[in-house]
Design an enzyme around this catalytic site. Structure first.
Site, PDB file in Angstrom:
ATOM      1  N   LYS A  37     -50.192 -19.482 -13.541  1.00 25.29           N
ATOM      2  CA  LYS A  37     -48.994 -19.502 -14.133  1.00 25.29           C
ATOM      3  C   LYS A  37     -47.860 -19.832 -13.083  1.00 25.29           C
ATOM      4  O   LYS A  37     -48.014 -19.655 -11.823  1.00 25.29           O
ATOM      5  CB  LYS A  37     -48.612 -18.207 -14.851  1.00 25.29           C
ATOM      6  N   GLY A  76     -39.432 -20.859 -31.681  1.00 21.07           N
ATOM      7  CA  GLY A  76     -39.665 -21.913 -30.683  1.00 21.07           C
ATOM      8  C   GLY A  76     -40.997 -22.926 -30.974  1.00 21.07           C
ATOM      9  O   GLY A  76     -41.154 -22.781 -31.998  1.00 21.07           O
ATOM     10  N   ASN A  77     -41.608 -23.333 -29.966  1.00 24.56           N
ATOM     11  CA  ASN A  77     -42.562 -24.120 -30.056  1.00 24.56           C
ATOM     12  C   ASN A  77     -43.613 -23.433 -30.968  1.00 24.56           C
ATOM     13  O   ASN A  77     -44.267 -23.940 -31.877  1.00 24.56           O
ATOM     14  CB  ASN A  77     -43.048 -24.569 -28.780  1.00 24.56           C
ATOM     15  N   GLY A  84     -43.534 -20.121 -32.722  1.00 24.31           N
ATOM     16  CA  GLY A  84     -43.201 -19.497 -33.967  1.00 24.31           C
ATOM     17  C   GLY A  84     -42.745 -20.571 -35.109  1.00 24.31           C
ATOM     18  O   GLY A  84     -43.179 -20.345 -36.330  1.00 24.31           O
TER      19      GLY A  84
END
Ligand code: NAD
Length: 416
Positions: A106, A220-221, A223
């Site tokens: 990450k 966002g992307n 949800g």
């Protein structure tokens, strides 16, 4: 005792619990508790006003025993190295539970992208790639988008990498725009993977999705696609959605296009026509069948767990639930599709993107979704069956499946 909300401490505590059940060799346990490599960068960026601002960036490669490391890049003002460590650990378990041949990583930059111009954002994105370039690559570590990063940012990073390397290597980064080698279906992939998991969970729980209700935190992307997909796929009514500014509610169900249009015009979901306002706190506590946290960490804690009424929690966000809240949900019999299973559709289609880039041959969206469905269905049942067989909750079960797979690869390599 106060609840520890440090995401990495939570990730380690979750691993410790699984290690106990697995009777994991202590040396292996100690190795898997820590990232294998991490990089910290100071990134100077020329701002529009002529000043230079120094940003702090990270890349953590948690474990690459099963294959090249893989994980998104998050731009967030509250980013910390421990958040990146936790997310990289969860990526390791996620690629293992989805059974794709990759490890976990990450990255992140402490910044508020809303305060940056497009030019500043591009210079920051390119500068971050210049810092990580020598540590990433198709067979080394492959970044992707996460909170506040998007296909355009991936495109700038890809371009910077290819300029540095002097050749095209589209598989070095995923979540790219289609025109630069992105995969069909990558945009909705995380939410779509969640839908396949919800479908399978509903079968084992005997929930009729066509008459069920859902609340989604985060628009966002992930949800927003969850909202877009769940009604046409299953007939499930979405009664509430929210973003960081607050939420909206309608007992009759929220129409996706109306909310999306309102968001496009105003930048927020609140005040969408035909809806009532609802706070993020109240949204989580609504009487719904399915609760979908799709925002950030630590939303379901000892403070609100007792008030949660959903039958099924589908964790599309990473780390939305603390271990204390998990205990409450187990006592209440709430079924959880744990984050690194529920949201593994994103990395699975990212992996499909790498495969397509490698072949320079692209699949259509139906093919991508068919293959995603197959992977998600298998992963869901591996975890569900493990939970039944070992009489543990689904989060521990997901760890048992994932940790055994990673430990096997570590052992076969002779590392521990
Ligand atoms: P995003 O930046 O596109 O959207 C985040 C959303 O959450 C926004 O609507 C934002 O307003 C909202 N939000 C932020 N803070 C909030 C708060 N305190 N309360 C309520 N809402 C809040 O990010 P995303 O890509 O949709 O990611 C959401 C979650 O899903 C994260 O936990 C991320 O790690 C996880 N995830 C994302 C992907 C992916 O493919 N994008 C894959 C796996 C997991």
């Amino acid at each position: 005792m106060t609840e520890n909300l440090n995401p990495f401490a939570i990730a380690q505590a979750q691993l410790d619990e699984a290690a106990k059940v697995l009777q994991l060799d202590p040396d292996m346990h100690a190795f898997l508790r820590e990232p294998m490599r991490e990089f910290h960068f100071s990134i100077p960026v020329r701002m529009d006003d002529g000043s230079t601002k120094t940003f702090k960036g990270f890349r953590v490669q948690y474990n690459d025993a099963r294959g090249p490391a893989k994980g998104g890049i998050r731009f967030h003002p509250d980013e910390t190295i421990d958040t990146v460590r936790a997310l990289s650990a969860w990526m390791t378990w996620k690629t293992a539970v989805a059974d794709i041949p990759l490890g976990g990583a990450k990255g992140g930059i402490i910044c508020n992208p809303r305060e940056l111009s497009q030019g500043e954002l591009e210079r920051l994105s390119r500068a971050y790639m210049r810092n990580i370039a020598r540590y990433v690559g198709l067979f080394q570590d492959c970044p992707a988008p996460d909170v506040n990063t998007n296909p355009q940012i991936m495109a700038w990073m890809l371009d910077e990498y290819e300029i540095l390397m002097g050749h095209r290597e589209p598989g070095v980064i995923t979540g790219k725009p289609l025109a630069l080698g992105g995969s069909a279906g990558r945009g909705p992939a995380t939410a779509m993977g969640g839908m396949y998991n919800i479908r399978e969970a509903a079968k084992v729980l005997n929930i009729d999705l066509s008459s069920a209700t859902a609340a989604i935190q985060g628009f966002g992307n992930v949800g927003s696609f969850a909202h877009k997909l769940i009604t046409p796929m299953f007939g499930t009514k979405v009664v509430a959605v929210s973003d960081e500014f607050g939420g909206i509610y309608s007992a009759d169900g929220l129409d996706f296009d109306t909310v999306a249009d309102h968001l496009a015009k105003t930048g927020k979901v609140i005040d969408c026509p035909g809806t009532e306002p609802i706070s993020n706190k109240d949204l989580l506590e609504l009487e719904v069948d399915i609760l979908i946290p799709a925002a950030i960490e630590n939303q379901l804690t000892s403070k609100n767990a007792h008030n949660i009424k959903a039958k099924l929690i589908a964790e599309l966000a990473n780390g939305p639930t603390t271990p204390e809240a998990d205990d409450v949900f187990n006592d209440k019999g709430i079924y959880i599709i744990p984050d690194f299973l529920c949201n593994s559709g994103g990395v699975t289609v990212s992996y499909f993107e790498m495969v397509q880039n490698g072949y320079q041959y692209y699949w259509d969206e139906d093919m991508v979704n068919q293959r995603l469905d197959h992977k998600m269905t298998k992963a869901f049942h591996a975890v569900h069956d493990m939970a039944q067989a070992k009489n543990v909750d689904t989060r521990v079960a997901a760890y048992l499946v994932a940790v055994s797979r990673v430990a096997e690869a570590v052992r076969l390599r002779g590392w521990v």
